[in-house]
Design an enzyme around this catalytic site. Structure first.
Site, PDB file in Angstrom:
ATOM      1  N   HIS A 206      -7.128  -6.488  -0.627  1.00  0.00           N
ATOM      2  CA  HIS A 206      -6.094  -5.461  -0.472  1.00  0.00           C
ATOM      3  C   HIS A 206      -5.075  -5.779   0.614  1.00  0.00           C
ATOM      4  O   HIS A 206      -3.923  -5.367   0.527  1.00  0.00           O
ATOM      5  CB  HIS A 206      -6.761  -4.122  -0.160  1.00  0.00           C
ATOM      6  CG  HIS A 206      -5.808  -2.986  -0.042  1.00  0.00           C
ATOM      7  ND1 HIS A 206      -5.071  -2.522  -1.115  1.00  0.00           N
ATOM      8  CD2 HIS A 206      -5.445  -2.218   1.033  1.00  0.00           C
ATOM      9  CE1 HIS A 206      -4.312  -1.510  -0.717  1.00  0.00           C
ATOM     10  NE2 HIS A 206      -4.511  -1.316   0.573  1.00  0.00           N
TER      11      HIS A 206
ATOM     12  N   ASP B 123       0.852  -1.181   0.000  1.00  0.00           N
ATOM     13  CA  ASP B 123       0.000   0.000   0.000  1.00  0.00           C
ATOM     14  C   ASP B 123       0.897   1.243   0.000  1.00  0.00           C
ATOM     15  O   ASP B 123       1.784   1.368  -0.828  1.00  0.00           O
ATOM     16  CB  ASP B 123      -0.955  -0.064   1.209  1.00  0.00           C
ATOM     17  CG  ASP B 123      -1.985   1.039   1.234  1.00  0.00           C
ATOM     18  OD1 ASP B 123      -2.967   0.956   0.493  1.00  0.00           O
ATOM     19  OD2 ASP B 123      -1.799   1.997   2.010  1.00  0.00           O
TER      20      ASP B 123
END
Length: 331
Positions: free
Chosen positions: A307, A113
């Protein structure tokens, strides 16, 4: 003052250490042989070094010196007040300072991320300290063709979370108002996070403020963390708040302006891109053109992961990292 550390942080992580680094006191966790090839694990938002709890022991057992910091403004690493002190120059400088503190000339940098954006900058800004790069979900992206916040507003709408994060104080307060609810909202299975990012009735994509307001954790069956693991994240963000992490986003434009003269390619540095099949925020398609900009690149796909890949599919992530490290940086 440090918070009372939740039991899972003590049992699932090495002992926390601190270092005076680049003007801040950085908390970090370390494991593995001191003479093993070094790998630095850089978390994203809203996470801390605890998100690497499943990678640290596996990499250490494979013979690597593993270092996982709470990055600037997160967890047990306090951050300064000025927004400009969270730009990319400071974030990469923190990692260089950590290497200096540990007596390391170079390391492989692995980032997920927001941590991925930081580690992809290391070979551009500090190539002499970067042995290799592993991007987890986050690909290497060339510089935006125009000021990024304006682009995000145009493409995704005014309520898209990165655009919203440019607002002073409000996002910080909203996320911190009920930390347990905020963390439960973010740390969800792929389908739930994808739905939260969808455009509703002509509104913005990834309008997380509105989605969070409507979210009821009591009816949510999409959690993948155990109660003990979630308690660690909640305690750490109750301690740190969200301002430090949000300030990273508030430097998108500054980073874009300051990056005008940086190299546009990564050459002569081994790179691995680990993509997640069901990531709605950073889909695998974002890495399609990486080969145009990275000369020594391998790409792998983790199936059935959203994610939060290193937490959702830790065995697959560990396997890909260790396989690549053994071939490129044998222990």
């Amino acid at each position: 003052m440090s918070p009372a550390l939740p039991p899972a942080l003590k049992t699932l992580m090495p002992p926390v250490q601190t270092a005076q680094v680049n003007g801040i006191e950085m908390a970090y966790y370390e494991a593995g042989p001191k003479d093993g090839p070094a790998i630095v694990l850089c978390h994203g938002f809203p996470e801390t070094a605890f998100s690497w709890r499943n990678q640290i022991p596996a990499l250490a057992a494979a013979g690597y010196r593993v270092i996982a910091p709470d990055q600037r403004g997160y967890g047990l690493t306090r951050g300064p007040e000025a927004v400009a002190d969270y730009d990319m120059a400071h974030l990469t400088g923190d990692l260089v300072g950590l290497l200096d503190h540990l007596g390391l000339e170079k390391a492989v940098f692995c980032g997920h991320d927001w941590g991925g954006f930081v580690v992809w900058q290391m070979p551009l800004t500090h190539p002499d300290r970067c042995a290799g790069v592993i991007g987890l979900n986050t690909p290497f992206l060339p510089r935006y063709p125009a000021e990024p916040i304006s682009l995000f507003r145009q493409i995704y709408g005014p309520d898209m979370y990165i655009v919203w994060f440019q607002t002073p104080e409000e996002p910080d307060r909203v996320l911190a108002d009920d930390v347990a609810k905020t963390m439960a909202f973010f740390m969800r299975k792929p389908a739930a996070l994808r739905e939260a990012g969808e455009k509703k009735e002509g509104g913005s994509s990834f309008a997380f403020a509105q989605a969070l307001a409507a979210y009821d954790p009591a009816t949510d069956a999409n959690q993948f963390l155990s109660a003990e693991e979630m308690a660690v994240f909640v305690a750490l963000f109750e301690h740190s708040g969200f301002t430090g992490g949000i300030n990273w986003y508030r430097n998108f434009t500054r980073n874009w302006e300051n990056g005008a003269d940086l190299p546009t390619r990564i050459d002569h540095i081994p790179c691995l891109m680990i993509m997640a099949e069901k990531d709605a925020v950073l889909p695998p398609s974002m890495a399609d053109k990486m080969g145009d900009h990275v000369s020594d690149l391998e790409k792998v796909l983790v199936t059935d992961s959203g994610h939060w890949t290193q937490q959702e599919q830790p065995d697959a992530v560990n396997g890909h990292i260790i396989d690549w490290m053994r071939r490129r940086f044998p222990a």
